[in-house]
Design an enzyme around this catalytic site. Structure first.
Site, PDB file in Angstrom:
ATOM      1  N   ASP A 183      95.249  48.211  23.054  1.00 20.53           N
ATOM      2  CA  ASP A 183      94.924  48.117  21.623  1.00 20.53           C
ATOM      3  C   ASP A 183      95.634  47.015  20.845  1.00 20.53           C
ATOM      4  O   ASP A 183      96.079  47.230  19.706  1.00 20.53           O
ATOM      5  CB  ASP A 183      95.215  49.457  20.934  1.00 20.53           C
ATOM      6  CG  ASP A 183      94.359  50.589  21.462  1.00 20.53           C
ATOM      7  OD1 ASP A 183      93.541  50.347  22.370  1.00 20.53           O
ATOM      8  OD2 ASP A 183      94.519  51.725  20.973  1.00 20.53           O
ATOM      9  N   LYS A 190      87.232  52.506  23.351  1.00 19.58           N
ATOM     10  CA  LYS A 190      87.504  53.937  23.290  1.00 19.58           C
ATOM     11  C   LYS A 190      87.475  54.432  21.846  1.00 19.58           C
ATOM     12  O   LYS A 190      87.608  53.638  20.904  1.00 19.58           O
ATOM     13  CB  LYS A 190      88.865  54.243  23.919  1.00 19.58           C
ATOM     14  CG  LYS A 190      90.064  53.585  23.219  1.00 19.58           C
ATOM     15  CD  LYS A 190      91.326  53.743  24.041  1.00 19.58           C
ATOM     16  CE  LYS A 190      92.537  53.107  23.370  1.00 19.58           C
ATOM     17  NZ  LYS A 190      93.003  53.835  22.175  1.00 19.58           N
ATOM     18  N   THR A 218     100.064  51.729  20.011  1.00 16.85           N
ATOM     19  CA  THR A 218     101.454  51.943  19.697  1.00 16.85           C
ATOM     20  C   THR A 218     102.103  52.783  20.800  1.00 16.85           C
ATOM     21  O   THR A 218     101.438  53.598  21.426  1.00 16.85           O
ATOM     22  CB  THR A 218     101.660  52.651  18.347  1.00 16.85           C
ATOM     23  OG1 THR A 218     100.997  53.928  18.372  1.00 16.85           O
ATOM     24  CG2 THR A 218     101.081  51.826  17.207  1.00 16.85           C
ATOM     25  N   THR A 219     103.411  52.572  20.979  1.00 14.17           N
ATOM     26  CA  THR A 219     104.122  53.216  22.078  1.00 14.17           C
ATOM     27  C   THR A 219     103.948  54.726  22.059  1.00 14.17           C
ATOM     28  O   THR A 219     103.695  55.360  23.089  1.00 14.17           O
ATOM     29  CB  THR A 219     105.630  52.910  21.977  1.00 14.17           C
ATOM     30  OG1 THR A 219     105.823  51.560  21.570  1.00 14.17           O
ATOM     31  CG2 THR A 219     106.320  53.165  23.306  1.00 14.17           C
ATOM     32  N   ASP A 220     104.067  55.316  20.868  1.00 16.06           N
ATOM     33  CA  ASP A 220     104.102  56.761  20.734  1.00 16.06           C
ATOM     34  C   ASP A 220     102.723  57.413  20.684  1.00 16.06           C
ATOM     35  O   ASP A 220     102.621  58.639  20.853  1.00 16.06           O
ATOM     36  CB  ASP A 220     104.892  57.152  19.480  1.00 16.06           C
ATOM     37  CG  ASP A 220     104.465  56.346  18.255  1.00 16.06           C
ATOM     38  OD1 ASP A 220     104.368  55.104  18.368  1.00 16.06           O
ATOM     39  OD2 ASP A 220     104.234  56.936  17.183  1.00 16.06           O
ATOM     40  N   VAL A 221     101.680  56.635  20.476  1.00 20.81           N
ATOM     41  CA  VAL A 221     100.346  57.237  20.345  1.00 20.81           C
ATOM     42  C   VAL A 221      99.437  56.784  21.491  1.00 20.81           C
ATOM     43  O   VAL A 221      99.311  57.463  22.504  1.00 20.81           O
ATOM     44  CB  VAL A 221      99.723  56.935  18.966  1.00 20.81           C
ATOM     45  CG1 VAL A 221      98.378  57.629  18.826  1.00 20.81           C
ATOM     46  CG2 VAL A 221     100.652  57.424  17.847  1.00 20.81           C
ATOM     47  N   CYS A 222      98.803  55.631  21.361  1.00 18.90           N
ATOM     48  CA  CYS A 222      97.796  55.248  22.352  1.00 18.90           C
ATOM     49  C   CYS A 222      98.388  54.884  23.712  1.00 18.90           C
ATOM     50  O   CYS A 222      97.802  55.197  24.748  1.00 18.90           O
ATOM     51  CB  CYS A 222      96.942  54.108  21.810  1.00 18.90           C
ATOM     52  SG  CYS A 222      95.901  54.640  20.438  1.00 18.90           S
TER      53      CYS A 222
END
Length: 224
Positions: free
Chosen positions: A26, A126, A155-159
């Site tokens: 992303d 997606k 982002t590291t914490d989400v996607c």
């Protein structure tokens, strides 16, 4: 092997270019642009843009070593037919009604111009945070005999983390590249990286880009 934590990657020492892919998650205008979705939500896109040179170096090293490069893009259809009522509500609540933010018809959906997408690269579009959900990503990887995945992007914490978890559950061997991932929330970024290593690597291994580039350069030069 790639020097990593809590174990060097891959665990069996067999880093095979034809079986390995670099997933670039992303890296789109909607997340990196100061006028995109991320900025509209009040987050600072500076940390995301800061990883661009690192991601570009990784892509170049991956191509030189013969790895497959996969880019993902998140966004809904232009007609929003793939958006559930809950997602529609969240979109309106975020003040995105009437905009083309996070829609595939919008300029923000495109990968930032800083990153060159080569003709041989694969692009997976997606709607969910995880790149395996409702996409053909797994089919593409299995068809190519890919068993090992390197993760970069935002982002590291989400996607990134959602895709990483999906990949681990599908028994892909996974390596997250710490300084090639970013988030607008520093605490969430650091926590997501820490979670990779808990339980002796429950979500695979964690490395920095220098270690990855060094290993890929050796592959490109024919060294073991």
């Amino acid at each position: 092997m790639i020097t990593a934590t809590p174990f060097d990657f891959p665990y069996d020492g067999r880093l095979v270019p034809e079986s390995t892919a670099l997933l670039v998650i992303d890296m789109q205008e909607d997340f990196l642009s100061p006028t995109g979705y991320f900025a509209r939500k009040g987050y600072d896109s500076t940390p995301l843009r800061a990883i661009l040179p690192t991601v570009k170096r990784l892509i170049a090293a991956a191509r030189a070593a013969g790895l497959t490069v996969v880019h993902t893009r998140q966004g809904y259809r232009a007609d929003m037919a793939d958006m559930t009522p809950y997602e529609t509500w969240r979109r309106k609540r975020a003040g995105l009604d009437g905009t083309d933010v996070l829609l595939r018809c919008g300029a923000g959906f495109q990968i930032v111009s800083d990153i060159e997408v080569a003709p041989q690269d694969i692009i997976v579009d997606k709607t969910c945070n995880g790149a395996f959900t409702y996409t053909d990503l797994e089919l593409v990887l299995r068809s190519r005999g890919i068993t090992h995945l390197l993760f970069a992007g935002c982002t590291t914490d989400v996607c990134v983390h959602s895709t990483l978890r999906e990949a681990c559950d599908r028994n892909f061997q996974c390596l997250t590249i710490a300084d090639a991932c970013a988030s607008g929330d520093r605490y969430a970024h650091e926590a997501a990286l820490h979670m990779v290593t808990v339980e002796d690597g429950v979500f695979g291994a964690l490395a920095d880009s220098a270690a990855v580039v060094t290993a890929l350069s050796r592959l490109a030069n024919g060294a073991s």
